[in-house]
Design a protein around this motif. Sequence first.
Motif, PDB file in Angstrom:
ATOM      1  N   THR A  77       0.832  -1.208   0.000  1.00  0.00           N
ATOM      2  CA  THR A  77       0.000   0.000   0.000  1.00  0.00           C
ATOM      3  C   THR A  77       0.858   1.246   0.000  1.00  0.00           C
ATOM      4  O   THR A  77       0.558   2.241  -0.695  1.00  0.00           O
ATOM      5  CB  THR A  77      -0.938  -0.006   1.222  1.00  0.00           C
ATOM      6  N   SER A  78       1.949   1.213   0.758  1.00  0.00           N
ATOM      7  CA  SER A  78       2.843   2.374   0.807  1.00  0.00           C
ATOM      8  C   SER A  78       3.494   2.616  -0.548  1.00  0.00           C
ATOM      9  O   SER A  78       3.630   3.765  -1.007  1.00  0.00           O
ATOM     10  CB  SER A  78       3.922   2.155   1.877  1.00  0.00           C
ATOM     11  N   LEU A  79       3.932   1.539  -1.219  1.00  0.00           N
ATOM     12  CA  LEU A  79       4.550   1.695  -2.536  1.00  0.00           C
ATOM     13  C   LEU A  79       3.539   2.193  -3.563  1.00  0.00           C
ATOM     14  O   LEU A  79       3.853   3.035  -4.424  1.00  0.00           O
ATOM     15  CB  LEU A  79       5.146   0.358  -2.993  1.00  0.00           C
ATOM     16  N   LEU A  80       2.304   1.663  -3.477  1.00  0.00           N
ATOM     17  CA  LEU A  80       1.282   2.079  -4.439  1.00  0.00           C
ATOM     18  C   LEU A  80       0.898   3.536  -4.248  1.00  0.00           C
ATOM     19  O   LEU A  80       0.564   4.233  -5.212  1.00  0.00           O
ATOM     20  CB  LEU A  80       0.052   1.173  -4.290  1.00  0.00           C
ATOM     21  N   ALA A  81       0.953   4.016  -3.012  1.00  0.00           N
ATOM     22  CA  ALA A  81       0.586   5.406  -2.756  1.00  0.00           C
ATOM     23  C   ALA A  81       1.543   6.380  -3.408  1.00  0.00           C
ATOM     24  O   ALA A  81       1.186   7.540  -3.668  1.00  0.00           O
ATOM     25  CB  ALA A  81       0.530   5.651  -1.238  1.00  0.00           C
ATOM     26  N   GLU A  82       2.781   5.951  -3.710  1.00  0.00           N
ATOM     27  CA  GLU A  82       3.749   6.849  -4.328  1.00  0.00           C
ATOM     28  C   GLU A  82       3.397   7.139  -5.791  1.00  0.00           C
ATOM     29  O   GLU A  82       3.781   8.183  -6.326  1.00  0.00           O
ATOM     30  CB  GLU A  82       5.157   6.247  -4.233  1.00  0.00           C
ATOM     31  N   ASP A  83       2.697   6.225  -6.443  1.00  0.00           N
ATOM     32  CA  ASP A  83       2.389   6.383  -7.857  1.00  0.00           C
ATOM     33  C   ASP A  83       0.959   6.840  -8.117  1.00  0.00           C
ATOM     34  O   ASP A  83       0.635   7.268  -9.222  1.00  0.00           O
ATOM     35  CB  ASP A  83       2.627   5.059  -8.608  1.00  0.00           C
ATOM     36  N   VAL A  84       0.091   6.753  -7.121  1.00  0.00           N
ATOM     37  CA  VAL A  84      -1.315   7.117  -7.317  1.00  0.00           C
ATOM     38  C   VAL A  84      -1.491   8.597  -7.039  1.00  0.00           C
ATOM     39  O   VAL A  84      -0.991   9.116  -6.039  1.00  0.00           O
ATOM     40  CB  VAL A  84      -2.228   6.265  -6.410  1.00  0.00           C
ATOM     41  N   GLN A  85      -2.209   9.280  -7.929  1.00  0.00           N
ATOM     42  CA  GLN A  85      -2.422  10.721  -7.775  1.00  0.00           C
ATOM     43  C   GLN A  85      -3.894  11.071  -7.609  1.00  0.00           C
ATOM     44  O   GLN A  85      -4.223  12.101  -7.016  1.00  0.00           O
ATOM     45  CB  GLN A  85      -1.872  11.463  -9.007  1.00  0.00           C
ATOM     46  N   GLY A  86      -4.810  10.285  -8.123  1.00  0.00           N
ATOM     47  CA  GLY A  86      -6.238  10.611  -8.090  1.00  0.00           C
ATOM     48  C   GLY A  86      -6.799  10.563  -6.682  1.00  0.00           C
ATOM     49  O   GLY A  86      -6.392   9.732  -5.849  1.00  0.00           O
ATOM     50  N   PRO A  87      -7.772  11.438  -6.382  1.00  0.00           N
ATOM     51  CA  PRO A  87      -8.345  11.458  -5.028  1.00  0.00           C
ATOM     52  C   PRO A  87      -9.114  10.188  -4.700  1.00  0.00           C
ATOM     53  O   PRO A  87      -9.140   9.752  -3.542  1.00  0.00           O
ATOM     54  CB  PRO A  87      -9.265  12.676  -5.062  1.00  0.00           C
ATOM     55  N   VAL A  88      -9.758   9.579  -5.665  1.00  0.00           N
ATOM     56  CA  VAL A  88     -10.514   8.350  -5.381  1.00  0.00           C
ATOM     57  C   VAL A  88      -9.565   7.233  -5.000  1.00  0.00           C
ATOM     58  O   VAL A  88      -9.788   6.494  -4.026  1.00  0.00           O
ATOM     59  CB  VAL A  88     -11.364   7.961  -6.604  1.00  0.00           C
ATOM     60  N   GLN A  89      -8.466   7.100  -5.775  1.00  0.00           N
ATOM     61  CA  GLN A  89      -7.501   6.052  -5.466  1.00  0.00           C
ATOM     62  C   GLN A  89      -6.854   6.291  -4.101  1.00  0.00           C
ATOM     63  O   GLN A  89      -6.598   5.350  -3.337  1.00  0.00           O
ATOM     64  CB  GLN A  89      -6.433   5.962  -6.556  1.00  0.00           C
ATOM     65  N   MET A  90      -6.563   7.565  -3.786  1.00  0.00           N
ATOM     66  CA  MET A  90      -5.957   7.871  -2.486  1.00  0.00           C
ATOM     67  C   MET A  90      -6.906   7.518  -1.334  1.00  0.00           C
ATOM     68  O   MET A  90      -6.484   7.014  -0.290  1.00  0.00           O
ATOM     69  CB  MET A  90      -5.582   9.353  -2.441  1.00  0.00           C
ATOM     70  N   ILE A 123      -8.319   3.787   3.108  1.00  0.00           N
ATOM     71  CA  ILE A 123      -9.196   2.804   3.760  1.00  0.00           C
ATOM     72  C   ILE A 123      -8.447   1.506   4.004  1.00  0.00           C
ATOM     73  O   ILE A 123      -8.538   0.891   5.082  1.00  0.00           O
ATOM     74  CB  ILE A 123     -10.452   2.569   2.894  1.00  0.00           C
ATOM     75  N   VAL A 124      -7.665   1.084   2.981  1.00  0.00           N
ATOM     76  CA  VAL A 124      -6.881  -0.148   3.138  1.00  0.00           C
ATOM     77  C   VAL A 124      -5.874   0.008   4.267  1.00  0.00           C
ATOM     78  O   VAL A 124      -5.703  -0.872   5.130  1.00  0.00           O
ATOM     79  CB  VAL A 124      -6.196  -0.512   1.818  1.00  0.00           C
ATOM     80  N   GLY A 125      -5.178   1.157   4.325  1.00  0.00           N
ATOM     81  CA  GLY A 125      -4.183   1.369   5.362  1.00  0.00           C
ATOM     82  C   GLY A 125      -4.790   1.415   6.762  1.00  0.00           C
ATOM     83  O   GLY A 125      -4.218   0.857   7.701  1.00  0.00           O
ATOM     84  N   ASP A 126      -5.947   2.080   6.868  1.00  0.00           N
ATOM     85  CA  ASP A 126      -6.581   2.153   8.188  1.00  0.00           C
ATOM     86  C   ASP A 126      -7.003   0.778   8.692  1.00  0.00           C
ATOM     87  O   ASP A 126      -6.833   0.447   9.875  1.00  0.00           O
ATOM     88  CB  ASP A 126      -7.803   3.074   8.124  1.00  0.00           C
TER      89      ASP A 126
END
Length: 560
Positions: free
Chosen positions: A357-370, A375-378
């Motif tokens: 999840t941390s690695l994916l967050a570096e490449d995702v920019q859209g608010p929906v994906q974030m 939610i996954v991280g929480d």
Amino acid sequence: MSTRPQVLSAEARETFWRSLQTLTGTRVVIAIVLLLYLSFDSRGLRSAGDFFYAEICASYLVLALSFSLAALYWRRRFMLQLLSQIACDLAVISLLYVAGGGGRSGLAILYLFPLAGAAILAPLLLALFCTSLVTLFMLGESIYRGLLLELDASVLQAGLYGAAFFATVLVVNRMAARLIGQEELAVQRGIEIGVQQAVNRLVMSHAGDGVVVAGADGQIYGGNPAAQQMLGLVGQRLDFKLGSSPALHPLAQAYADWRANPLLSTVFLSIKPYTDPALQDVTAAWSARRDMASHLKVRFVAADTAGLGIERNVIFLEDVTAIENQAQQLKLAAMGRLTASIAHEVRNPLAAIDHATSLLAEDVQGPVQMRLLKIVGDNVARVNRMVEDILQLSRKAQSHAEPLELPDFLAELKAEFDDVQGLDPRQLCIGGVTPATVRFDPLHLREVLLNLLSNAVRYASATPRSIRIFIVNTPGRALELHVQDDGPGISPEVRAHLFEPFHTTSSKGTGLGLYLARELCLNNEAMLDYEHRYDSEVNPDGSRKSSGRFVITFARSTAR
């Protein structure tokens, strides 16, 4: 009557002897009255014939005194004493009756005295026999006077007297028989009640559950030894009002709630019976146990006193501390067998998910994906926290107790908690600050208070002073730290399972927070409990406000 004294109970026989003594005392009075009355009668018996009425009355008085002493000091041969007394009465009265001129003397009424005594104390057949003798004697005396051509001889009057005597004896005998039957029944019922009370006392004294009898106003009228033990009243009388003892306010409040709503017949309470200032230092055991709490299952039952004009209720007390501990041990034993599997099978996948999840967050920019990644991280953090709590239960937390300045510690904790939670500084209030030092592991105490304060924030309002932490430092008692909020409070149903592991009312909770908090307190020789208390604040109607609060009782405290 048909019942003889020797076949009756001891109480009934005693009644017969008392009645015989009364009869003998009355005989003495009658003899004295006759002696005085007839002594002043210048036209009556003295001129009637050869009988010496004064000598007869004097002899009668002597015999009456003898009978009285015999009935008082020689309680044997009841029927022999009774028959000899009645025979003496009939003989003396008959002599006076004849000497007085028969029916014109008016002495026939004296026959009622021995005949009534026979009707009360003798069998009916014997009483009727005595009545027959008197009637025949009066009729014979009237007939004899008629044969002598005396004008005042009246057979009809003698017959009427006889009929009246028979009616009186029958009525008195039946009434006496009924009364003695009622007395026998009362004695038998008294014996049965006494036996029942003895059995009840034996059962109650050996019962493990406490039983308390209370009135409508909370007045206690009695209880068994188990109740005295649970309420901290060993050696004391259960004769007080529930509301008069501060330590028993939770029980008093629950009793009042039940009387207002009978559906609340079963509640679970935690009380400290040994912290009542009015009862401190009663015994050495009291002082040794003053920091102990009783976890009770309380059940209220109304006694059936319909028509008696009085209300009595029974309070059943059951100490559930051992049951709670056993239930927790069973849960922990079952959980311990799963701990190793959870550690290896759950933590490693969680770590991989969290890293991805941390690695994916570096490449995702859209608010929906974030938002989805958040939610996954929480949820990963929540599951990981649950695993950590379970693992912590499997190992004993080591305590590094050290002297801790409680006011300074609370001030630092408040600043940190306000900052992390983003609270208004006025919402969390620290009160009752007095210089005090306790021995407690700072990390453990911080974790306990953060858990309690997090729960308080969840249910309290956001108004100033809606959450309070205050120190209670009473001389001669253990130091206490109270955590209170203005939320709706904990219901009795939830309170019964408050410190059980995995029991929670929140969809986001694990049910381990309060259990871990209590375990950490126990590791530091302290105690965490939830209690009902009365505040110094009052309601608009003048009654004091009641609320629940968590109370940490420290094992050792020193005030400076």
